[in-house]
Scaffold this motif. Structure first.
Motif, PDB file in Angstrom:
ATOM      1  N   ALA A 178       0.885  -1.310   0.021  1.00 51.90           N
ATOM      2  CA  ALA A 178      -0.116  -0.127   0.020  1.00 51.90           C
ATOM      3  C   ALA A 178       1.025   1.237  -0.013  1.00 51.90           C
ATOM      4  CB  ALA A 178      -1.041   0.046   1.341  1.00 51.90           C
ATOM      5  N   LEU A 179       1.905   1.329   0.778  1.00 54.76           N
ATOM      6  CA  LEU A 179       2.834   2.331   0.857  1.00 54.76           C
ATOM      7  C   LEU A 179       3.427   2.567  -0.499  1.00 54.76           C
ATOM      8  CD1 LEU A 179       4.814   2.134   4.150  1.00 54.76           C
ATOM      9  CD2 LEU A 179       3.276   3.884   3.519  1.00 54.76           C
ATOM     10  N   THR A 181       2.321   1.685  -3.698  1.00 56.29           N
ATOM     11  CA  THR A 181       1.220   2.000  -4.733  1.00 56.29           C
ATOM     12  C   THR A 181       0.866   3.451  -4.532  1.00 56.29           C
ATOM     13  OG1 THR A 181       0.086  -0.146  -4.368  1.00 56.29           O
ATOM     14  CG2 THR A 181      -1.104   1.538  -5.345  1.00 56.29           C
ATOM     15  N   SER A 182       0.813   3.926  -3.202  1.00 54.27           N
ATOM     16  CA  SER A 182       0.418   5.357  -2.931  1.00 54.27           C
ATOM     17  C   SER A 182       1.625   6.431  -3.191  1.00 54.27           C
ATOM     18  CB  SER A 182      -0.013   5.455  -1.551  1.00 54.27           C
ATOM     19  OG  SER A 182       1.196   5.350  -0.642  1.00 54.27           O
ATOM     20  N   ALA A 184       4.009   6.808  -1.020  1.00 55.67           N
ATOM     21  CA  ALA A 184       4.410   7.094   0.212  1.00 55.67           C
ATOM     22  C   ALA A 184       6.012   6.383   0.548  1.00 55.67           C
ATOM     23  CB  ALA A 184       3.556   6.744   1.334  1.00 55.67           C
TER      24      ALA A 184
END
Length: 191
Positions: A178-179, A181-182, A184
């Protein structure tokens, strides 16, 4: 960015070919486009311990992800002769049928300040992995595909994998993905 057109002949292993190209180029980049087909697709589906293998005349729809001399992290989608869509993490054994044409975008390395090395400002990444765990293997593939160095720590108790960056626990594979993909993760790693 520098673009490189690549043609893969019948019988080529899609993943192994891209790994070899990244090692020869000694560069990091990503797949911009792909057109082609496969006689066999080998891909990892979410939650499965072993790769899925399909054979037949399989049309490549997309191939996305990163390449570096340290490895690749690529996601494949394709259709079978009934136009059913399949996809997952590209594995070794995905064999080109008639040919595949790709366009790879290589990133230009930014110059370093004098007296620094590429690893001087790199974060300290620690991972706790479990032998035979599909999520642990995915964690390694993602970190290797991004060209990030990491330290494997002894397994303790609790759910695995566990990832820490500069002493800060970020969680497991889902949180790491998720980090990434975003965007971040890039900000966290490169400050």
């Amino acid at each position: 960015m520098r673009a490189l057109p690549v043609h893969l002949e019948a019988g080529a292993d899609l993943r192994a070919s891209l790994e070899q190209i990244a090692r020869l180029e000694q560069a990091s980049g990503f797949v911009l486009s792909v057109v082609g087909n496969m006689r066999q697709a080998c891909f990892a589906c979410p939650g499965q311990d072993a790769p899925t293998v399909l054979q037949g005349e399989l049309e490549i729809i997309t191939l996305q992800g990163t390449l570096s001399p340290e490895g690749v992290h690529l996601h494949l989608s394709f259709s079978d002769p009934t136009c059913q869509m399949w996809g997952g993490h590209l594995e070794h054994g995905s064999e080109v049928l008639k040919g595949a044409d790709l366009l790879i975008g290589w990133l230009q390395e930014s110059p370093l300040n004098p007296g620094t090395s590429a690893h001087a400002n790199s974060p300290h990444i620690q991972v706790v992995l479990a032998e035979g765990c599909a999520w642990s293997r995915r964690t390694e593939r993602l970190l290797n595909g991004l060209g990030l160095a990491y330290e494997v720590m002894p397994a303790g108790s609790g759910s695995l994998p566990q990832i820490s960056i500069d002493g800060r626990l970020i969680g497991g594979y889902s949180e790491l993905a998720a980090l990434h993909t975003s965007g971040a993760l890039n900000a966290l790693i490169h400050g």
